[in-house]
Design an enzyme around this catalytic site. Structure first.
Site, PDB file in Angstrom:
ATOM      1  N   HIS A   1       0.756  -1.230  -0.177  1.00 14.03           N
ATOM      2  CA  HIS A   1      -0.706   0.392   0.038  1.00 14.03           C
ATOM      3  C   HIS A   1       0.956   1.394  -0.196  1.00 14.03           C
ATOM      4  O   HIS A   1       1.725   1.429   1.149  1.00 14.03           O
ATOM      5  CB  HIS A   1      -1.251  -0.220   1.437  1.00 14.03           C
TER       6      HIS A   1
ATOM      7  N   TYR B   1      -9.044   5.621   7.432  1.00  9.01           N
ATOM      8  CA  TYR B   1      -9.038   6.086   8.594  1.00  9.01           C
ATOM      9  C   TYR B   1     -10.034   6.851   9.045  1.00  9.01           C
ATOM     10  O   TYR B   1      -9.915   7.886   8.786  1.00  9.01           O
ATOM     11  CB  TYR B   1      -7.781   6.645   9.860  1.00  9.01           C
TER      12      TYR B   1
ATOM     13  N   PRO C   1      -3.951   0.425  18.756  1.00  7.80           N
ATOM     14  CA  PRO C   1      -3.683  -0.319  17.402  1.00  7.80           C
ATOM     15  C   PRO C   1      -3.924   0.825  16.245  1.00  7.80           C
ATOM     16  O   PRO C   1      -3.279   0.696  15.031  1.00  7.80           O
ATOM     17  CB  PRO C   1      -4.483  -1.062  17.008  1.00  7.80           C
TER      18      PRO C   1
ATOM     19  N   LYS D   1       0.922  -0.410  15.257  1.00 11.57           N
ATOM     20  CA  LYS D   1       2.482  -0.288  15.135  1.00 11.57           C
ATOM     21  C   LYS D   1       3.093  -0.892  16.296  1.00 11.57           C
ATOM     22  O   LYS D   1       3.296  -1.831  16.227  1.00 11.57           O
ATOM     23  CB  LYS D   1       3.473   1.452  16.235  1.00 11.57           C
TER      24      LYS D   1
ATOM     25  N   TYR E   1       4.179   6.649  10.350  1.00 13.69           N
ATOM     26  CA  TYR E   1       3.349   5.609   9.669  1.00 13.69           C
ATOM     27  C   TYR E   1       4.052   4.395   9.222  1.00 13.69           C
ATOM     28  O   TYR E   1       3.811   3.170   9.272  1.00 13.69           O
ATOM     29  CB  TYR E   1       2.169   5.911   8.723  1.00 13.69           C
TER      30      TYR E   1
HETATM   31  P1  RFL Z   1       0.831 -11.677  21.302  1.00 14.36           P
HETATM   32  O1  RFL Z   1       1.156 -12.641  19.853  1.00 14.36           O
HETATM   33  O2  RFL Z   1       0.497 -11.735  22.896  1.00 14.36           O
HETATM   34  O3  RFL Z   1       1.382 -13.213  22.280  1.00 14.36           O
HETATM   35  C1  RFL Z   1       1.989 -13.355  23.636  1.00 14.36           C
HETATM   36  C2  RFL Z   1       2.087 -15.639  23.593  1.00 14.36           C
HETATM   37  O4  RFL Z   1       2.649 -15.449  25.238  1.00 14.36           O
HETATM   38  C3  RFL Z   1       1.648 -16.649  25.454  1.00 14.36           C
HETATM   39  N1  RFL Z   1       1.817 -16.375  27.020  1.00 14.36           N
HETATM   40  C4  RFL Z   1       2.201 -17.496  27.991  1.00 14.36           C
HETATM   41  N2  RFL Z   1       3.030 -18.180  27.285  1.00 14.36           N
HETATM   42  C5  RFL Z   1       3.625 -19.165  27.881  1.00 14.36           C
HETATM   43  N3  RFL Z   1       3.765 -18.907  29.850  1.00 14.36           N
HETATM   44  C6  RFL Z   1       3.210 -18.065  30.136  1.00 14.36           C
HETATM   45  N4  RFL Z   1       2.185 -17.461  31.224  1.00 14.36           N
HETATM   46  C7  RFL Z   1       1.691 -16.747  28.821  1.00 14.36           C
HETATM   47  N5  RFL Z   1       1.026 -16.009  28.759  1.00 14.36           N
HETATM   48  C8  RFL Z   1       1.148 -15.914  27.823  1.00 14.36           C
HETATM   49  C9  RFL Z   1       0.215 -15.684  24.589  1.00 14.36           C
HETATM   50  O5  RFL Z   1      -0.721 -16.944  24.771  1.00 14.36           O
HETATM   51  C10 RFL Z   1       0.855 -15.851  23.814  1.00 14.36           C
HETATM   52  O6  RFL Z   1       0.443 -16.794  21.943  1.00 14.36           O
HETATM   53  O7  RFL Z   1       2.630 -10.904  21.392  1.00 14.36           O
HETATM   54  P2  RFL Z   1       4.122 -10.345  20.702  1.00 14.36           P
HETATM   55  O8  RFL Z   1       4.436 -12.294  20.343  1.00 14.36           O
HETATM   56  O9  RFL Z   1       4.665  -9.497  21.492  1.00 14.36           O
HETATM   57  O10 RFL Z   1       2.721  -9.911  19.895  1.00 14.36           O
HETATM   58  C11 RFL Z   1       2.927  -8.495  19.585  1.00 14.36           C
HETATM   59  C12 RFL Z   1       1.368  -8.525  18.500  1.00 14.36           C
HETATM   60  O11 RFL Z   1       0.214  -9.153  18.877  1.00 14.36           O
HETATM   61  C13 RFL Z   1       0.415  -7.317  19.226  1.00 14.36           C
HETATM   62  O12 RFL Z   1       1.438  -6.257  19.279  1.00 14.36           O
HETATM   63  C14 RFL Z   1       0.194  -6.919  17.502  1.00 14.36           C
HETATM   64  O13 RFL Z   1      -1.403  -7.499  17.252  1.00 14.36           O
HETATM   65  C15 RFL Z   1      -0.740  -4.950  17.590  1.00 14.36           C
HETATM   66  N6  RFL Z   1      -1.848  -4.560  16.591  1.00 14.36           N
HETATM   67  C16 RFL Z   1      -1.339  -4.523  15.968  1.00 14.36           C
HETATM   68  N7  RFL Z   1       0.298  -4.790  15.262  1.00 14.36           N
HETATM   69  C17 RFL Z   1       0.482  -3.849  14.200  1.00 14.36           C
HETATM   70  O14 RFL Z   1       1.271  -3.562  14.375  1.00 14.36           O
HETATM   71  N8  RFL Z   1      -0.068  -3.499  13.691  1.00 14.36           N
HETATM   72  C18 RFL Z   1      -1.299  -3.755  12.774  1.00 14.36           C
HETATM   73  O15 RFL Z   1      -1.917  -3.276  12.325  1.00 14.36           O
HETATM   74  C19 RFL Z   1      -2.116  -3.969  14.643  1.00 14.36           C
HETATM   75  N9  RFL Z   1      -3.411  -4.211  14.530  1.00 14.36           N
HETATM   76  C20 RFL Z   1      -3.421  -5.090  17.105  1.00 14.36           C
HETATM   77  C21 RFL Z   1      -3.645  -4.467  15.739  1.00 14.36           C
HETATM   78  C22 RFL Z   1      -3.540  -5.203  17.890  1.00 14.36           C
HETATM   79  C23 RFL Z   1      -4.602  -6.042  18.183  1.00 14.36           C
HETATM   80  N10 RFL Z   1      -5.465  -6.033  19.255  1.00 14.36           N
HETATM   81  C24 RFL Z   1      -6.481  -7.151  19.350  1.00 14.36           C
HETATM   82  C25 RFL Z   1      -5.099  -5.898  20.963  1.00 14.36           C
HETATM   83  C26 RFL Z   1      -5.102  -4.672  15.925  1.00 14.36           C
HETATM   84  C27 RFL Z   1      -5.852  -5.127  17.373  1.00 14.36           C
HETATM   85  C28 RFL Z   1      -7.887  -5.094  17.250  1.00 14.36           C
HETATM   86  C1  PHB Z   2      -5.825  -4.442  10.362  1.00 13.51           C
HETATM   87  O1  PHB Z   2      -6.193  -4.577   9.606  1.00 13.51           O
HETATM   88  O2  PHB Z   2      -6.041  -4.451  11.978  1.00 13.51           O
HETATM   89  C2  PHB Z   2      -5.704  -2.485  11.081  1.00 13.51           C
HETATM   90  C3  PHB Z   2      -4.457  -2.115   9.941  1.00 13.51           C
HETATM   91  C4  PHB Z   2      -4.717  -1.377  10.548  1.00 13.51           C
HETATM   92  C5  PHB Z   2      -4.098  -0.713  12.423  1.00 13.51           C
HETATM   93  C6  PHB Z   2      -4.566  -1.378  13.449  1.00 13.51           C
HETATM   94  C7  PHB Z   2      -5.341  -2.675  12.753  1.00 13.51           C
HETATM   95  O3  PHB Z   2      -4.381   0.807  12.444  1.00 13.51           O
END
Ligand code: RFL
Ligand code: PHB
Length: 397
Positions: A72, A201, A293, A297, A385
């Protein structure tokens, strides 16, 4: 069992670290609390910065991402009923982002790990970290009713916000900064073509909305909702209706609705732990920090923590130097705070806060109007971004 690095958590941070260490000839065992299918069932991030794309390549798992990921070159901002485009590519001298779901990235890393025969313990219960203030830390857990122990040189805390690693750091050695936002994001995934070829957005009088996507046939949408809302109370119809109300006429015309594949509500939080190193234990990814989110990042910050941790561990084994591990927190935290600032700023610019006075939305619209009509304003959004350079600010220090 003995390994060089015990990785707690098999999400994207833990899996990417495991793969990069494997490439460098360093052993690691991953201990994960839930099953692999459960990890893959969590629908989260969708946007990769170039640094994350490069790391996937470095880990040798980038092939499908390059085939299926969508590059994109811009995003759209909708406010005051009008759309404005931020030309990321032009404003940043050629940088883009890629749409590639966290689920797909995680799947690629899991498959590479199992193809290389690398050990991952899924459904490990009662995971505990021990003696990380010494040179012989270890991790214990229970599986199938048996207690197990992994002796190691380092513990990587990649266990997310609710994990055990940060919670085990001595309270006297840790400082936590937190802001909880008074709303959440209701996300919906559907096998329908996206409403627009780029992300939109939306700042609307009814609250924030985001039109994202996973492919040409799969859409991901979000709505700002009160924290008291329950996902079960949101029917698909109610979601589509509310999204239409927050879009412009073109969006209402172009939106293709359909049954949801997944719906969930995520709270929004800004959170940073300082430091990220406790003796021989390091926090990486969501274990050490959370961003709302809005700026996309979270996953990208997790990937850069992992890069810095990998570099430091490799330096320790190859050069017998502790300089990298000593500098880990400082190196990560500069980048983390920059992304925290952007995510917080972008969140407060785009959302409706409860009890806001009427003047607040006027200020938001005026700020958005300024940003969209000023080359510097557009650049501010675009360069943040796509992700600031890894060495941002280094020449001035
Ligand atoms: P995770 O993905 O939470 O994984 C951690 C893992 O550790 C396990 N765990 C354990 N394992 C052993 N012993 C324990 N005691 C444990 N406790 C927990 C868990 O089961 C899990 O499998 O963290 P990690 O790996 O650091 O990854 C981080 C990302 O998942 C997170 O930052 C992103 O998803 C955030 N995020 C976004 N980030 C972006 O860069 N671009 C995006 O577009 C974006 N969109 C989002 C997002 C997060 C969202 N939510 C749901 C908060 C959109 C959403 C809606
Ligand atoms: C997503 O596609 O899940 C998404 C994209 C951009 C954002 C957050 C989530 O800022």
């Amino acid at each position: 069992m003995r390994t060089q690095v015990a990785i707690v958590g098999g999400g994207p941070s833990g899996l990417l670290l495991g793969q990069l260490l494997h490439k460098a000839g360093i052993d690691a065992v991953i201990v994960e609390r839930v099953s692999g299918d459960y990890v893959l069932g969590r629908i989260r991030a969708g946007i990769l910065e170039q640094v994350s794309i490069d790391l996937m390549d470095e880990a040798g798992v980038g092939a499908r991402m390059h085939k299926e990921g969508l590059v994109h070159e811009g995003i759209e901002m909708l406010f005051g009923g009008e759309r404005h485009r931020v030309d990321l590519n032009k404003l940043t001298g050629g940088k883009n982002v890629m749409v590639y779901g966290q689920t797909e990235l995680t799947r690629d890393l899991m498959e590479a790990r199992s193809a290389a025969g690398l050990p991952t313990v899924y459904e490990a219960q009662n995971v505990r970290v021990h003696e990380f203030d010494s040179t012989h830390p270890y991790v214990t857990y229970e599986k199938n009713g048996k207690s197990e122990r992994i002796d190691c040189d380092f513990i990587a805390g990649c266990d997310g916000f609710h994990g055990v690693c940060r919670a085990s750091a001595p309270r006297s050695a840790i400082k936590e900064y937190e802001k909880v936002y008074p709303f959440g994001w209701l996300g919906l995934l559907a096998d329908t073509p996206p409403v627009n070829h780029e992300l939109i957005y939306v700042n609307s009088p009814r609250g924030f909305a985001l039109c994202s996507q996973r492919s040409a046939t799969r859409s991901r949408y979000y709505l700002q909702v009160p924290l008291t809302d329950k996902v079960e109370e949101w029917t698909d119809d109610a979601f589509w209706q509310e999204l239409k109300l927050r879009l412009d006429d073109k969006g209402r015309r172009d939106l293709v609705t359909g049954p949801s594949i997944e719906k969930s509500i995520a709270p929004l939080r800004s959170f940073v732990t300082e430091p990220l190193r406790f003796g021989r234990m390091f926090l990486a990814g969501d274990a050490g920090h959370i961003v709302p989110p809005t700026g996309a990042k979270g996953l990208n910050l997790a990937a850069t923590d992992v890069k810095f941790l990998h570099d430091a561990i490799v330096e320790f084994y190859k050069d017998k130097s502790e300089a990298g591990i000593d500098d880990y927190s400082r190196k990560c935290l500069g980048r983390i705070w920059r992304a925290e600032r952007f995510s917080w700023w972008f969140t407060q610019l785009m959302h409706r806060f409860p009890h806001d006075e009427a003047i607040t939305s006027k200020f938001q619209n005026a700020e958005l109007d300024y940003l969209m009509n000023s080359e510097s304003g557009l650049k501010t959004i675009a360069e943040n971004y796509v992700g600031l350079p890894l060495d941002f600010g280094a020449s001035k220090r």
